[in-house]
Design a protein around this motif. Structure first.
Motif, PDB file in Angstrom:
ATOM      1  N   ASP A  58       0.820  -1.213   0.000  1.00 50.55           N
ATOM      2  CA  ASP A  58       0.000   0.000   0.000  1.00 50.55           C
ATOM      3  C   ASP A  58       0.854   1.263   0.000  1.00 50.55           C
ATOM      4  N   GLY A  59       1.991   1.225   0.729  1.00 45.95           N
ATOM      5  CA  GLY A  59       2.849   2.407   0.778  1.00 45.95           C
ATOM      6  C   GLY A  59       3.401   2.773  -0.583  1.00 45.95           C
ATOM      7  N   LEU A  60       3.908   1.775  -1.322  1.00 45.82           N
ATOM      8  CA  LEU A  60       4.440   2.040  -2.656  1.00 45.82           C
ATOM      9  C   LEU A  60       3.320   2.377  -3.634  1.00 45.82           C
ATOM     10  N   LYS A  61       2.161   1.755  -3.457  1.00 49.61           N
ATOM     11  CA  LYS A  61       1.024   2.076  -4.338  1.00 49.61           C
ATOM     12  C   LYS A  61       0.614   3.525  -4.156  1.00 49.61           C
ATOM     13  N   PHE A  62       0.649   4.029  -2.913  1.00 52.81           N
ATOM     14  CA  PHE A  62       0.314   5.426  -2.662  1.00 52.81           C
ATOM     15  C   PHE A  62       1.330   6.348  -3.325  1.00 52.81           C
ATOM     16  N   VAL A  63       2.613   5.998  -3.249  1.00 46.87           N
ATOM     17  CA  VAL A  63       3.656   6.810  -3.882  1.00 46.87           C
ATOM     18  C   VAL A  63       3.458   6.841  -5.392  1.00 46.87           C
ATOM     19  N   LEU A  64       3.192   5.663  -5.985  1.00 41.04           N
ATOM     20  CA  LEU A  64       2.985   5.607  -7.431  1.00 41.04           C
ATOM     21  C   LEU A  64       1.777   6.418  -7.851  1.00 41.04           C
ATOM     22  N   ASP A  65       0.672   6.291  -7.126  1.00 38.04           N
ATOM     23  CA  ASP A  65      -0.550   7.014  -7.486  1.00 38.04           C
ATOM     24  C   ASP A  65      -0.359   8.527  -7.375  1.00 38.04           C
ATOM     25  N   SER A  66       0.287   8.973  -6.293  1.00 36.28           N
ATOM     26  CA  SER A  66       0.501  10.409  -6.124  1.00 36.28           C
ATOM     27  C   SER A  66       1.482  10.945  -7.157  1.00 36.28           C
ATOM     28  N   PRO A 120      -1.778  20.703  -3.235  1.00 32.37           N
ATOM     29  CA  PRO A 120      -1.326  19.970  -2.037  1.00 32.37           C
ATOM     30  C   PRO A 120      -0.290  18.891  -2.333  1.00 32.37           C
ATOM     31  N   LEU A 121      -0.264  18.383  -3.557  1.00 34.99           N
ATOM     32  CA  LEU A 121       0.704  17.335  -3.899  1.00 34.99           C
ATOM     33  C   LEU A 121       2.144  17.807  -3.756  1.00 34.99           C
ATOM     34  N   SER A 122       2.373  19.103  -3.749  1.00 41.21           N
ATOM     35  CA  SER A 122       3.736  19.623  -3.622  1.00 41.21           C
ATOM     36  C   SER A 122       4.366  19.267  -2.288  1.00 41.21           C
ATOM     37  N   ASP A 123       3.533  19.054  -1.259  1.00 44.52           N
ATOM     38  CA  ASP A 123       4.078  18.705   0.053  1.00 44.52           C
ATOM     39  C   ASP A 123       4.756  17.342   0.042  1.00 44.52           C
ATOM     40  N   MET A 124       4.373  16.478  -0.885  1.00 37.48           N
ATOM     41  CA  MET A 124       4.986  15.164  -0.954  1.00 37.48           C
ATOM     42  C   MET A 124       6.482  15.247  -1.233  1.00 37.48           C
ATOM     43  N   PHE A 125       6.882  16.236  -1.991  1.00 30.41           N
ATOM     44  CA  PHE A 125       8.287  16.325  -2.404  1.00 30.41           C
ATOM     45  C   PHE A 125       9.184  16.813  -1.272  1.00 30.41           C
ATOM     46  N   ASN A 179       8.746  15.326   1.730  1.00 30.09           N
ATOM     47  CA  ASN A 179       8.732  14.138   2.599  1.00 30.09           C
ATOM     48  C   ASN A 179       9.864  13.208   2.177  1.00 30.09           C
ATOM     49  N   THR A 180      10.853  13.038   3.061  1.00 31.92           N
ATOM     50  CA  THR A 180      12.016  12.226   2.702  1.00 31.92           C
ATOM     51  C   THR A 180      11.654  10.753   2.503  1.00 31.92           C
ATOM     52  N   VAL A 181      10.686  10.259   3.278  1.00 27.19           N
ATOM     53  CA  VAL A 181      10.272   8.865   3.105  1.00 27.19           C
ATOM     54  C   VAL A 181       9.609   8.681   1.746  1.00 27.19           C
ATOM     55  N   TRP A 182       8.746   9.613   1.376  1.00 23.66           N
ATOM     56  CA  TRP A 182       8.078   9.549   0.074  1.00 23.66           C
ATOM     57  C   TRP A 182       9.100   9.610  -1.054  1.00 23.66           C
ATOM     58  N   LEU A 183      10.108  10.487  -0.915  1.00 18.84           N
ATOM     59  CA  LEU A 183      11.142  10.600  -1.939  1.00 18.84           C
ATOM     60  C   LEU A 183      11.972   9.319  -2.036  1.00 18.84           C
ATOM     61  N   SER A 184      12.274   8.708  -0.882  1.00 17.70           N
ATOM     62  CA  SER A 184      13.055   7.469  -0.914  1.00 17.70           C
ATOM     63  C   SER A 184      12.262   6.351  -1.577  1.00 17.70           C
ATOM     64  N   GLN A 185      10.954   6.312  -1.340  1.00 20.42           N
ATOM     65  CA  GLN A 185      10.129   5.306  -2.001  1.00 20.42           C
ATOM     66  C   GLN A 185      10.007   5.588  -3.494  1.00 20.42           C
ATOM     67  N   LEU A 186       9.950   6.859  -3.873  1.00 21.47           N
ATOM     68  CA  LEU A 186       9.944   7.209  -5.288  1.00 21.47           C
ATOM     69  C   LEU A 186      11.266   6.791  -5.938  1.00 21.47           C
ATOM     70  N   ALA A 187      12.379   7.011  -5.220  1.00 21.23           N
ATOM     71  CA  ALA A 187      13.680   6.579  -5.729  1.00 21.23           C
ATOM     72  C   ALA A 187      13.733   5.065  -5.872  1.00 21.23           C
TER      73      ALA A 187
END
Length: 318
Positions: free
Chosen positions: A118-126, A193-198, A200-208
């Motif tokens: 679910d965590g990676l799915k949320f990152v992909l969707d956002s 609001p999606l700009s706040d994701m960038f 978030n270090t955890v979100w960025l690490s999952q995006l990486a």
């Protein structure tokens, strides 16, 4: 000229002792279903791969190939292809009993992604929402291009993701990761609001993590960032290690009720991946999913190519 190339290819396939095919259906811009077929065969003592044809199959078609020489078929998992009685693989196997069917690894990857955590799915969707917010509107796309020009970015456009073309997901994530600073500035300017994701270090690490999982060569990365291959190797190793440490418990937990099946001698849970490459470093056979507790020899004995080699050796001695 096209007919000459086609006839030459067919003659090469006919003269080959064995051949294998990879096929799938694709839909063009006119919503017309076409069959695409790639073929691998032997020529001048080496394995050759070529594009055989792409055409609509409104009626029956023939190409003069001997199906009894077919030793491999790679398709998706559709019933029309894999059906036990009337599927393509079953029909070919009636003529060529030694034929082996393989489920396309890219299709398996796409199926696996649908069941991602679910965590990676949320990152992909956002991430897809961020890209589509810019790409879905021509004005937004032009303004983003101007912003990239002003910031001196190497790329000035994002790539649009569509669920139908699921192979585009990797390229979309790669481009987004390379332009994530520019995307963040653009979304902040639009009060999205999606700009706040960038931030978030955890979100960025999952995006990486998703970005690295799409695959790329050291040569391409070195050229893109103007650094040496050795530097890229060190950076990738360090980044992958950091991502693994941060996300291993979330993204690769031990299977439930699996006991010690996946527990290896390094005291971690793992899957076994085996592959065979040729002299050009191209993957020819890949097997994924063996139990982590198995030794190298035990995994090799379960490998499909080992069984084939044993069968060929037995046939040669008799």
């Amino acid at each position: 000229m096209a007919d000459d190339v086609k006839n030459t290819l067919i003659e090469r396939i006919k003269s080959s002792s064995y051949y294998s095919i990879q096929l799938d259906e694709t839909t063009d811009v006119a919503d017309l279903a076409n069959l695409m077929v790639y073929v691998r065969y032997e020529h001048d003592g080496a394995a050759q791969e070529d594009f055989l044809f792409c055409q609509p199959l409104e009626t029956r078609t023939t190409n003069g190939l001997e199906w009894k020489k077919c030793v491999g078929v790679c398709t998706d998992g559709a019933r029309a292809m894999t059906g036990r009685h009337s599927g393509v693989a079953a029909r070919i196997k009636e003529v060529a009993p030694e034929m082996r069917w393989t489920h396309c690894s890219i299709h398996r990857e796409a199926l696996a992604v649908k069941k991602m955590p679910d965590g990676l799915k949320f990152v992909l969707d956002s991430a897809v929402k961020s890209v589509n917010f810019i790409k879905a509107r021509p004005m937004q796309s032009r303004l983003f291009q101007v912003l990239c020009d002003e910031m001196g970015s190497e790329h000035v456009q994002l790539l649009l993701h569509t669920e139908v073309r699921w192979l585009s997901r990797g390229k979309v994530l790669s481009r987004l990761f390379e332009l994530h600073r520019e995307v963040q500035v653009f979304l902040q300017d639009k009060n999205v609001p999606l700009s706040d994701m960038f931030d978030n270090t955890v979100w960025l690490s999952q995006l990486a993590y998703l970005y690295l999982a799409t695959g790329d060569s050291y040569r391409t990365i070195a050229f893109s960032y103007r650094v040496g291959h050795a530097t890229v190797a060190v950076i990738v190793r360090e980044v992958a290690g950091a991502i693994w440490t941060a996300l291993v418990e979330e993204t690769m937990p031990a299977p439930a009720n699996s006991g010690s099946l996946y527990f290896n001698y390094k005291s971690t849970h793992s899957l076994v991946l085996l592959a065979v490459v040729d002299t050009q470093y191209l993957f020819r056979v890949v097997d994924v999913g063996g139990f982590g507790r198995s030794s190298d020899g035990g995994s090799l004995r379960e490998f499909c190519i080992w069984r084939e080699a044993q069968r060929w050796q037995s046939a040669a001695t008799t």
